[in-house]
Design a protein around this motif. Structure first.
Motif, PDB file in Angstrom:
ATOM      1  N   ILE A 104      33.120 -52.363 -44.147  1.00  0.00           N
ATOM      2  CA  ILE A 104      32.161 -52.151 -45.242  1.00  0.00           C
ATOM      3  C   ILE A 104      30.750 -51.993 -44.682  1.00  0.00           C
ATOM      4  O   ILE A 104      30.009 -51.099 -45.084  1.00  0.00           O
ATOM      5  CB  ILE A 104      32.252 -53.298 -46.270  1.00  0.00           C
ATOM      6  CG1 ILE A 104      33.593 -53.212 -47.019  1.00  0.00           C
ATOM      7  CG2 ILE A 104      31.079 -53.243 -47.256  1.00  0.00           C
ATOM      8  CD1 ILE A 104      33.906 -54.417 -47.881  1.00  0.00           C
ATOM      9  N   ALA A 105      30.397 -52.847 -43.738  1.00  0.00           N
ATOM     10  CA  ALA A 105      29.060 -52.767 -43.141  1.00  0.00           C
ATOM     11  C   ALA A 105      28.862 -51.474 -42.349  1.00  0.00           C
ATOM     12  O   ALA A 105      27.736 -51.018 -42.178  1.00  0.00           O
ATOM     13  CB  ALA A 105      28.819 -53.976 -42.238  1.00  0.00           C
ATOM     14  N   SER A 106      29.940 -50.874 -41.900  1.00  0.00           N
ATOM     15  CA  SER A 106      29.870 -49.641 -41.099  1.00  0.00           C
ATOM     16  C   SER A 106      29.830 -48.372 -41.933  1.00  0.00           C
ATOM     17  O   SER A 106      29.578 -47.293 -41.389  1.00  0.00           O
ATOM     18  CB  SER A 106      31.089 -49.565 -40.171  1.00  0.00           C
ATOM     19  OG  SER A 106      31.109 -50.646 -39.287  1.00  0.00           O
ATOM     20  N   MET A 107      30.085 -48.474 -43.225  1.00  0.00           N
ATOM     21  CA  MET A 107      30.169 -47.282 -44.067  1.00  0.00           C
ATOM     22  C   MET A 107      28.795 -46.675 -44.301  1.00  0.00           C
ATOM     23  O   MET A 107      27.845 -47.370 -44.635  1.00  0.00           O
ATOM     24  CB  MET A 107      30.791 -47.622 -45.430  1.00  0.00           C
ATOM     25  CG  MET A 107      32.231 -48.105 -45.364  1.00  0.00           C
ATOM     26  SD  MET A 107      33.410 -46.863 -44.835  1.00  0.00           S
ATOM     27  CE  MET A 107      33.380 -45.773 -46.236  1.00  0.00           C
ATOM     28  N   GLY A 108      28.709 -45.369 -44.106  1.00  0.00           N
ATOM     29  CA  GLY A 108      27.492 -44.627 -44.396  1.00  0.00           C
ATOM     30  C   GLY A 108      27.649 -43.845 -45.686  1.00  0.00           C
ATOM     31  O   GLY A 108      28.767 -43.624 -46.165  1.00  0.00           O
ATOM     32  N   HIS A 109      26.538 -43.408 -46.243  1.00  0.00           N
ATOM     33  CA  HIS A 109      26.534 -42.656 -47.500  1.00  0.00           C
ATOM     34  C   HIS A 109      27.429 -41.424 -47.372  1.00  0.00           C
ATOM     35  O   HIS A 109      27.269 -40.624 -46.467  1.00  0.00           O
ATOM     36  CB  HIS A 109      25.102 -42.258 -47.836  1.00  0.00           C
ATOM     37  CG  HIS A 109      24.924 -41.716 -49.205  1.00  0.00           C
ATOM     38  ND1 HIS A 109      23.797 -41.032 -49.574  1.00  0.00           N
ATOM     39  CD2 HIS A 109      25.717 -41.746 -50.305  1.00  0.00           C
ATOM     40  CE1 HIS A 109      23.904 -40.664 -50.834  1.00  0.00           C
ATOM     41  NE2 HIS A 109      25.063 -41.092 -51.291  1.00  0.00           N
ATOM     42  N   GLY A 110      28.371 -41.298 -48.291  1.00  0.00           N
ATOM     43  CA  GLY A 110      29.265 -40.148 -48.318  1.00  0.00           C
ATOM     44  C   GLY A 110      30.573 -40.345 -47.572  1.00  0.00           C
ATOM     45  O   GLY A 110      31.486 -39.539 -47.723  1.00  0.00           O
ATOM     46  N   GLU A 111      30.681 -41.391 -46.776  1.00  0.00           N
ATOM     47  CA  GLU A 111      31.946 -41.649 -46.085  1.00  0.00           C
ATOM     48  C   GLU A 111      32.939 -42.273 -47.065  1.00  0.00           C
ATOM     49  O   GLU A 111      32.542 -42.818 -48.096  1.00  0.00           O
ATOM     50  CB  GLU A 111      31.727 -42.570 -44.882  1.00  0.00           C
ATOM     51  CG  GLU A 111      30.915 -41.899 -43.801  1.00  0.00           C
ATOM     52  CD  GLU A 111      30.715 -42.758 -42.574  1.00  0.00           C
ATOM     53  OE1 GLU A 111      30.887 -42.235 -41.468  1.00  0.00           O
ATOM     54  OE2 GLU A 111      30.358 -43.956 -42.725  1.00  0.00           O
ATOM     55  N   THR A 112      34.230 -42.190 -46.735  1.00  0.00           N
ATOM     56  CA  THR A 112      35.238 -42.698 -47.660  1.00  0.00           C
ATOM     57  C   THR A 112      36.109 -43.784 -47.038  1.00  0.00           C
ATOM     58  O   THR A 112      36.368 -43.796 -45.839  1.00  0.00           O
ATOM     59  CB  THR A 112      36.155 -41.573 -48.182  1.00  0.00           C
ATOM     60  OG1 THR A 112      36.801 -40.928 -47.088  1.00  0.00           O
ATOM     61  CG2 THR A 112      35.380 -40.562 -49.000  1.00  0.00           C
ATOM     62  N   MET A 113      36.528 -44.666 -47.931  1.00  0.00           N
ATOM     63  CA  MET A 113      37.481 -45.723 -47.626  1.00  0.00           C
ATOM     64  C   MET A 113      38.633 -45.544 -48.618  1.00  0.00           C
ATOM     65  O   MET A 113      38.390 -45.323 -49.806  1.00  0.00           O
ATOM     66  CB  MET A 113      36.820 -47.096 -47.846  1.00  0.00           C
ATOM     67  CG  MET A 113      37.781 -48.273 -47.840  1.00  0.00           C
ATOM     68  SD  MET A 113      36.988 -49.830 -48.369  1.00  0.00           S
ATOM     69  CE  MET A 113      35.787 -50.069 -47.071  1.00  0.00           C
ATOM     70  N   ILE A 114      39.853 -45.640 -48.137  1.00  0.00           N
ATOM     71  CA  ILE A 114      41.000 -45.623 -49.039  1.00  0.00           C
ATOM     72  C   ILE A 114      41.578 -47.025 -49.068  1.00  0.00           C
ATOM     73  O   ILE A 114      41.814 -47.632 -48.018  1.00  0.00           O
ATOM     74  CB  ILE A 114      42.070 -44.607 -48.594  1.00  0.00           C
ATOM     75  CG1 ILE A 114      41.506 -43.184 -48.652  1.00  0.00           C
ATOM     76  CG2 ILE A 114      43.334 -44.736 -49.469  1.00  0.00           C
ATOM     77  CD1 ILE A 114      42.464 -42.108 -48.173  1.00  0.00           C
ATOM     78  N   VAL A 115      41.780 -47.537 -50.268  1.00  0.00           N
ATOM     79  CA  VAL A 115      42.475 -48.802 -50.460  1.00  0.00           C
ATOM     80  C   VAL A 115      43.830 -48.407 -51.034  1.00  0.00           C
ATOM     81  O   VAL A 115      43.903 -47.802 -52.111  1.00  0.00           O
ATOM     82  CB  VAL A 115      41.702 -49.752 -51.404  1.00  0.00           C
ATOM     83  CG1 VAL A 115      42.458 -51.068 -51.552  1.00  0.00           C
ATOM     84  CG2 VAL A 115      40.291 -49.995 -50.877  1.00  0.00           C
ATOM     85  N   CYS A 116      44.892 -48.707 -50.288  1.00  0.00           N
ATOM     86  CA  CYS A 116      46.194 -48.145 -50.633  1.00  0.00           C
ATOM     87  C   CYS A 116      47.260 -49.204 -50.869  1.00  0.00           C
ATOM     88  O   CYS A 116      47.106 -50.368 -50.516  1.00  0.00           O
ATOM     89  CB  CYS A 116      46.636 -47.176 -49.543  1.00  0.00           C
ATOM     90  SG  CYS A 116      46.979 -47.932 -47.945  1.00  0.00           S
ATOM     91  N   ASP A 117      48.356 -48.720 -51.436  1.00  0.00           N
ATOM     92  CA  ASP A 117      49.517 -49.576 -51.670  1.00  0.00           C
ATOM     93  C   ASP A 117      50.317 -49.741 -50.379  1.00  0.00           C
ATOM     94  O   ASP A 117      49.994 -49.142 -49.345  1.00  0.00           O
ATOM     95  CB  ASP A 117      50.369 -49.040 -52.822  1.00  0.00           C
ATOM     96  CG  ASP A 117      50.918 -47.645 -52.584  1.00  0.00           C
ATOM     97  OD1 ASP A 117      51.089 -47.225 -51.415  1.00  0.00           O
ATOM     98  OD2 ASP A 117      51.207 -46.958 -53.583  1.00  0.00           O
ATOM     99  N   ALA A 118      51.362 -50.537 -50.440  1.00  0.00           N
ATOM    100  CA  ALA A 118      52.140 -50.878 -49.250  1.00  0.00           C
ATOM    101  C   ALA A 118      52.882 -49.685 -48.658  1.00  0.00           C
ATOM    102  O   ALA A 118      53.191 -49.682 -47.464  1.00  0.00           O
ATOM    103  CB  ALA A 118      53.132 -51.988 -49.591  1.00  0.00           C
ATOM    104  N   GLY A 119      53.156 -48.664 -49.451  1.00  0.00           N
ATOM    105  CA  GLY A 119      53.937 -47.541 -48.966  1.00  0.00           C
ATOM    106  C   GLY A 119      53.150 -46.342 -48.477  1.00  0.00           C
ATOM    107  O   GLY A 119      53.727 -45.317 -48.120  1.00  0.00           O
TER     108      GLY A 119
END
Length: 153
Positions: A15-30
């Motif tokens: 989270i601290a490394s994220m810059g404006h416009g970058e993406t993180m995906i929070v996904c399910d187990a599969g």
């Protein structure tokens, strides 16, 4: 000890490394996480932790400017959609194809956070933004018109 709700050191670092416009995906187990991706695997067993728990913790520490999810979510998992809208009410919401999340968006994500969720279409793309009121609070700085509604809150 740090303040805040997230105890996982790698998730805090992401989270601290994220810059404006970058993406993180929070996904399910599969979710098929691409080889070579920055993977934070929180999964322990079925629904531990679940998407609500992980997304709630992230929402407290992360400024999401845009949230994307599968265009099948409204019809096939409306409860998860309601959770996402509740947790990220100020973000722009966009539906995309499930295939694009699994392919193009996964390959471009800065980080992918795997939960233990057994949630159909439970793959949420979070676009990093800025904390508008704090970013534009210096005297003489004028925020662009597209941030005006966020300055009034």
């Amino acid at each position: 000890m740090k303040r805040g709700t997230i105890l996982n050191a790698e998730l805090n670092h992401a989270i601290a490394s994220m810059g404006h416009g970058e993406t993180m995906i929070v996904c399910d187990a599969g979710f098929p996480i691409p080889r070579g991706a920055w993977r934070i695997d929180l999964a322990v067993t079925k629904d531990v932790p679940d998407l609500d728990t992980v997304l709630s913790a992230i929402a407290g520490d992360f400024v999401a400017e845009k949230v994307s999810y599968a265009d099948t979510l409204p019809n096939h998992n409306p409860a998860l959609l309601a959770t996402v809208k509740r947790l990220f009410p100020d973000a722009e919401h966009a539906m995309v194809t499930h295939e694009s999340i699994l392919g193009e968006l996964a390959s471009k994500a800065k980080v992918i956070v795997r939960t233990g969720a057994f949630d159909p279409w439970g793959n949420i793309v979070l676009g990093s933004g800025v904390d508008v009121p704090r970013w534009f609070d210096k005297p003489g700085v004028v925020a662009p018109a597209y941030y005006a509604s966020k300055l009034r809150k």
